[in-house]
Design an enzyme around this catalytic site. Sequence first.
Site, short mmCIF file in Angstrom:
data_model
loop_
_atom_site.label_atom_id
_atom_site.label_comp_id
_atom_site.label_asym_id
_atom_site.label_seq_id
_atom_site.Cartn_x
_atom_site.Cartn_y
_atom_site.Cartn_z
N GLY A 37 0.83 -1.20 0.00
CA GLY A 37 0.00 0.00 0.00
C GLY A 37 0.86 1.24 0.00
N GLN A 59 3.32 9.92 0.74
CA GLN A 59 4.58 9.19 0.82
C GLN A 59 5.49 9.41 -0.38
OE1 GLN A 59 2.56 5.28 2.02
NE2 GLN A 59 4.48 5.20 3.14
N CYS A 101 5.94 0.40 7.86
CA CYS A 101 5.62 1.46 6.90
C CYS A 101 6.86 1.78 6.07
CB CYS A 101 5.16 2.70 7.67
SG CYS A 101 4.77 4.12 6.62
N LEU A 102 6.65 1.99 4.79
CA LEU A 102 7.77 2.32 3.91
C LEU A 102 8.41 3.65 4.30
CD1 LEU A 102 6.11 1.32 0.50
CD2 LEU A 102 7.94 0.09 1.67
N HIS A 162 -4.30 1.88 7.52
CA HIS A 162 -2.95 2.44 7.53
C HIS A 162 -2.82 3.54 6.46
CE1 HIS A 162 1.57 1.92 7.93
NE2 HIS A 162 1.48 2.57 6.78
N GLU A 163 -3.32 3.26 5.26
CA GLU A 163 -3.18 4.23 4.17
C GLU A 163 -4.08 5.45 4.40
OE1 GLU A 163 -0.68 3.81 2.52
OE2 GLU A 163 -0.36 1.68 2.86
N HIS A 201 -2.51 7.84 6.68
CA HIS A 201 -1.50 8.71 6.04
C HIS A 201 -2.15 10.01 5.54
CE1 HIS A 201 2.37 6.71 5.98
NE2 HIS A 201 1.86 5.59 5.54
ZN LIG Z 1 2.80 3.79 5.70
#
Ligand SMILES: [Zn+2]
Length: 271
Positions: A128, A133, A190-191, A232-233, A236
């Site tokens: 995701g 991001q 998380c990235l 989660h997304e 963000h």
């Molecule tokens: Zn994330």
Amino acid sequence: MMESSSSSSMMMQRFCHRRRLLHLLRPPTSSSSSNGALLRLPRPQSRLLPQPIRSRKRSSSSSAVAGWFSMGFGAKKKSGQLPEIVKAGDPVLHEPAQEVAAADIGSEKLERIIDDMIAVMRNAPGVGLAAPQIGIPLKIIVLEDTKEYISYAPKKEIGAQDRRPFDLLVILNPKLQKRSNKTALFFEGCLSVDGFRAVVERHLEVEVSGLSRDGRPIKIEASGWQARILQHECDHLDGTLYVDKMVPRTFRTVENLDLPLATGCPKLGVR
Ligand SMILES: [Zn+2]
């Protein structure tokens, strides 16, 4: 598993990040015993491709909000290059994103942003990604989970997390609601917070409504791991990272993921 397997190589990674050598130092990863590879997946050896890093002019998200579209984001990067994943601490990750305007749907710029997001997510690889991001303060999320990704996780974990493959989803202006009072506690990552994991309590069942990339209203009912990814997304887009919601004492490096939880930490699973 997904990143370096020792702290010394992590330090080397950090050191070399600025020298744009990150991709050269990523060790190959085998199937992992991750018990929480949410948005950061094992990187198969075959995917050790150069990972171009675009130098992104740092700006506060307020200036980015004001000018991201008219300034022609995306046109600045050289063709073939993927945007860099923005890391925790950048204001764009800590402030709310803005709605995608109806007039921008279908435009070349928006299409390019969505294509970039999909490419960045798959290149990471992750399951995701939210537009902030890649430095874009807009309410756009992309997500996808595949049989291949899931095959890297232990079977027991896949069952407990209720993780099933689903096709690529692109959602503009998503609005999320819980569908029940059941919750689930699992590790996630998380990235934008590379190299760490923590337990986060999430709704087990959610509903997300929004628009498809071509502007059609869509509604997704999700449960289990997909519901977690959606939460989660969507977080963000509110400027919230998982670390803002985690059970603090469960925070750890990826290398320490399988070590026991500290006394007093809640048990993993559905409740
Ligand atoms: Zn994330």
